[in-house]
Design a protein around this motif. Sequence first.
Motif, PDB file in Angstrom:
ATOM      1  N   ASP A 197      -4.624  -4.961 -19.654  1.00 38.43           N
ATOM      2  CA  ASP A 197      -3.859  -5.860 -18.955  1.00 38.43           C
ATOM      3  C   ASP A 197      -2.423  -5.594 -18.929  1.00 38.43           C
ATOM      4  OD1 ASP A 197      -6.062  -7.506 -18.539  1.00 38.43           O
ATOM      5  OD2 ASP A 197      -5.739  -8.953 -20.129  1.00 38.43           O
ATOM      6  N   PHE A 198      -1.909  -5.008 -20.015  1.00 37.36           N
ATOM      7  CA  PHE A 198      -0.460  -4.679 -19.687  1.00 37.36           C
ATOM      8  C   PHE A 198      -0.106  -3.685 -18.689  1.00 37.36           C
ATOM      9  CE2 PHE A 198       2.696  -1.461 -21.353  1.00 37.36           C
ATOM     10  CZ  PHE A 198       3.956  -2.062 -21.414  1.00 37.36           C
ATOM     11  N   LYS A 199      -0.917  -2.712 -18.790  1.00 37.06           N
ATOM     12  CA  LYS A 199      -0.960  -1.643 -17.770  1.00 37.06           C
ATOM     13  C   LYS A 199      -1.117  -2.068 -16.306  1.00 37.06           C
ATOM     14  CE  LYS A 199      -3.697   1.390 -19.723  1.00 37.06           C
ATOM     15  NZ  LYS A 199      -4.450   2.426 -20.143  1.00 37.06           N
ATOM     16  N   GLN A 200      -1.906  -2.914 -16.202  1.00 38.99           N
ATOM     17  CA  GLN A 200      -2.347  -3.626 -14.589  1.00 38.99           C
ATOM     18  C   GLN A 200      -0.901  -4.496 -14.345  1.00 38.99           C
ATOM     19  OE1 GLN A 200      -4.973  -2.893 -12.773  1.00 38.99           O
ATOM     20  NE2 GLN A 200      -3.607  -3.452 -11.253  1.00 38.99           N
ATOM     21  N   THR A 201      -0.480  -5.076 -15.213  1.00 35.16           N
ATOM     22  CA  THR A 201       0.764  -6.008 -15.127  1.00 35.16           C
ATOM     23  C   THR A 201       1.832  -5.108 -14.771  1.00 35.16           C
ATOM     24  OG1 THR A 201       0.029  -7.829 -16.521  1.00 35.16           O
ATOM     25  CG2 THR A 201       2.128  -7.681 -15.957  1.00 35.16           C
ATOM     26  N   GLN A 238       4.854  -4.842  -6.195  1.00 33.23           N
ATOM     27  CA  GLN A 238       5.287  -6.243  -5.695  1.00 33.23           C
ATOM     28  C   GLN A 238       6.942  -5.734  -5.626  1.00 33.23           C
ATOM     29  OE1 GLN A 238       5.539  -9.602  -8.323  1.00 33.23           O
ATOM     30  NE2 GLN A 238       5.986 -10.961  -6.459  1.00 33.23           N
ATOM     31  N   LYS A 239       7.482  -5.096  -6.586  1.00 32.24           N
ATOM     32  CA  LYS A 239       9.081  -4.875  -6.406  1.00 32.24           C
ATOM     33  C   LYS A 239       9.299  -3.524  -5.520  1.00 32.24           C
ATOM     34  CE  LYS A 239      10.601  -6.388 -10.980  1.00 32.24           C
ATOM     35  NZ  LYS A 239      11.222  -6.039 -11.972  1.00 32.24           N
ATOM     36  N   TYR A 240       8.503  -2.641  -5.665  1.00 34.77           N
ATOM     37  CA  TYR A 240       8.837  -1.260  -5.035  1.00 34.77           C
ATOM     38  C   TYR A 240       7.818  -0.700  -4.097  1.00 34.77           C
ATOM     39  CZ  TYR A 240      11.960  -1.522  -8.921  1.00 34.77           C
ATOM     40  OH  TYR A 240      13.066  -1.974  -9.940  1.00 34.77           O
ATOM     41  N   GLY A 241       6.509  -1.280  -4.080  1.00 32.18           N
ATOM     42  CA  GLY A 241       5.498  -0.763  -3.515  1.00 32.18           C
ATOM     43  C   GLY A 241       5.593  -0.091  -2.078  1.00 32.18           C
ATOM     44  N   ALA A 242       6.266  -1.245  -1.241  1.00 30.38           N
ATOM     45  CA  ALA A 242       6.305  -0.788   0.135  1.00 30.38           C
ATOM     46  C   ALA A 242       7.282   0.134   0.348  1.00 30.38           C
ATOM     47  CB  ALA A 242       6.695  -1.883   1.206  1.00 30.38           C
ATOM     48  N   GLU A 243       8.405   0.218  -0.303  1.00 32.98           N
ATOM     49  CA  GLU A 243       9.524   1.154  -0.240  1.00 32.98           C
ATOM     50  C   GLU A 243       8.876   2.642  -0.705  1.00 32.98           C
ATOM     51  OE1 GLU A 243      13.745   2.239  -2.298  1.00 32.98           O
ATOM     52  OE2 GLU A 243      12.804   0.426  -2.714  1.00 32.98           O
ATOM     53  N   LYS A 278       8.268   6.072   1.586  1.00 39.64           N
ATOM     54  CA  LYS A 278       8.720   7.299   1.229  1.00 39.64           C
ATOM     55  C   LYS A 278       7.755   8.408   0.761  1.00 39.64           C
ATOM     56  CE  LYS A 278      13.002   8.976  -1.167  1.00 39.64           C
ATOM     57  NZ  LYS A 278      14.023   8.438  -1.704  1.00 39.64           N
ATOM     58  N   TYR A 279       6.790   8.186  -0.120  1.00 42.53           N
ATOM     59  CA  TYR A 279       5.928   9.160  -0.714  1.00 42.53           C
ATOM     60  C   TYR A 279       4.554   9.331  -0.230  1.00 42.53           C
ATOM     61  CZ  TYR A 279       9.877   9.732  -3.617  1.00 42.53           C
ATOM     62  OH  TYR A 279      11.237   9.642  -4.060  1.00 42.53           O
ATOM     63  N   GLY A 280       4.197   8.143   0.407  1.00 44.31           N
ATOM     64  CA  GLY A 280       2.643   7.833   0.960  1.00 44.31           C
ATOM     65  C   GLY A 280       1.735   7.354  -0.120  1.00 44.31           C
ATOM     66  N   ASP A 281       0.750   6.544   0.363  1.00 48.89           N
ATOM     67  CA  ASP A 281      -0.318   6.071  -0.341  1.00 48.89           C
ATOM     68  C   ASP A 281      -0.827   6.842  -1.383  1.00 48.89           C
ATOM     69  OD1 ASP A 281       0.041   3.427   1.093  1.00 48.89           O
ATOM     70  OD2 ASP A 281      -1.528   4.049   2.661  1.00 48.89           O
ATOM     71  N   LYS A 282      -1.194   8.057  -0.847  1.00 46.91           N
ATOM     72  CA  LYS A 282      -2.082   8.993  -1.882  1.00 46.91           C
ATOM     73  C   LYS A 282      -1.245   9.211  -3.390  1.00 46.91           C
ATOM     74  CE  LYS A 282      -4.165  13.562  -2.491  1.00 46.91           C
ATOM     75  NZ  LYS A 282      -3.955  14.963  -2.101  1.00 46.91           N
ATOM     76  N   VAL A 283       0.091   9.629  -3.142  1.00 49.92           N
ATOM     77  CA  VAL A 283       0.966   9.710  -4.439  1.00 49.92           C
ATOM     78  C   VAL A 283       1.004   8.549  -5.102  1.00 49.92           C
ATOM     79  CG1 VAL A 283       3.397  10.261  -4.999  1.00 49.92           C
ATOM     80  CG2 VAL A 283       2.413  11.336  -3.152  1.00 49.92           C
ATOM     81  N   VAL A 284       1.151   7.181  -4.635  1.00 48.86           N
ATOM     82  CA  VAL A 284       1.609   6.203  -5.322  1.00 48.86           C
ATOM     83  C   VAL A 284       0.096   5.803  -6.084  1.00 48.86           C
ATOM     84  CG1 VAL A 284       1.918   3.535  -5.206  1.00 48.86           C
ATOM     85  CG2 VAL A 284       3.326   5.299  -3.743  1.00 48.86           C
ATOM     86  N   ASP A 285      -0.941   5.807  -5.200  1.00 48.65           N
ATOM     87  CA  ASP A 285      -2.218   5.598  -5.730  1.00 48.65           C
ATOM     88  C   ASP A 285      -2.825   6.326  -6.900  1.00 48.65           C
ATOM     89  OD1 ASP A 285      -2.560   3.605  -3.820  1.00 48.65           O
ATOM     90  OD2 ASP A 285      -3.833   4.640  -2.660  1.00 48.65           O
ATOM     91  N   GLU A 286      -2.159   7.888  -6.924  1.00 43.08           N
ATOM     92  CA  GLU A 286      -2.397   8.664  -8.040  1.00 43.08           C
ATOM     93  C   GLU A 286      -1.603   8.444  -9.194  1.00 43.08           C
ATOM     94  OE1 GLU A 286      -1.735  12.656  -6.285  1.00 43.08           O
ATOM     95  OE2 GLU A 286      -3.699  12.690  -5.370  1.00 43.08           O
ATOM     96  N   SER A 287      -0.406   8.209  -9.023  1.00 44.77           N
ATOM     97  CA  SER A 287       0.392   7.651 -10.065  1.00 44.77           C
ATOM     98  C   SER A 287      -0.136   6.417 -10.972  1.00 44.77           C
ATOM     99  CB  SER A 287       2.033   7.115  -9.359  1.00 44.77           C
ATOM    100  OG  SER A 287       2.576   7.043 -10.459  1.00 44.77           O
ATOM    101  N   ASN A 288      -0.382   5.429  -9.906  1.00 49.01           N
ATOM    102  CA  ASN A 288      -0.787   4.043 -10.595  1.00 49.01           C
ATOM    103  C   ASN A 288      -2.413   4.319 -11.089  1.00 49.01           C
ATOM    104  OD1 ASN A 288       0.941   2.464  -9.326  1.00 49.01           O
ATOM    105  ND2 ASN A 288      -0.189   1.797  -7.645  1.00 49.01           N
TER     106      ASN A 288
END
Length: 138
Positions: free
Chosen positions: A9-13, A20-25, A29-39
């Motif tokens: 739960d902590f990791k998901q939070t 919420q804070k930085y997702g769109a930015e 800048k880096y693309g969905d794939k990079v962000v999804d892999e990082s998450n």
Amino acid sequence: MQDKEKFEDFKQTLIDENEQKYGAEVRKKYGDKVVDESNSHLKGLSQEQHDEGERLSIALEEALKSALEINDPAGEQAQHACDLHRQWLCVFYPAYNKEYHMGIGEMYASDERFKAHYDKIAPGCAKFLRDAINIYCS
């Protein structure tokens, strides 16, 4: 709730707050794939890996304080801080490379949000770390 469930739960939070804070930015800048892999990577961290990241973060701040007293980005203390920073990055971003590391350093010095975080350690810390990282990666 067991400790493992609390940690999940902590990791998901963390992921949700980051989105919420930085997702769109970041996605722009880096693309969905990079962000999804990082998450996905963050979600897959074990408690031990996360704890190691936290330990490295504390050690990095202590090393930066010492290095800033000497004020030599090429010095042994500064380069040790850069190695701790590399280790910390590798916990959270396993596809580490020197260009990425230098890009992170530049972001710390130029983005006011990151600059404020590092300059709390000591005034000028973000630029010092950037300069030290550039030396470390060259």
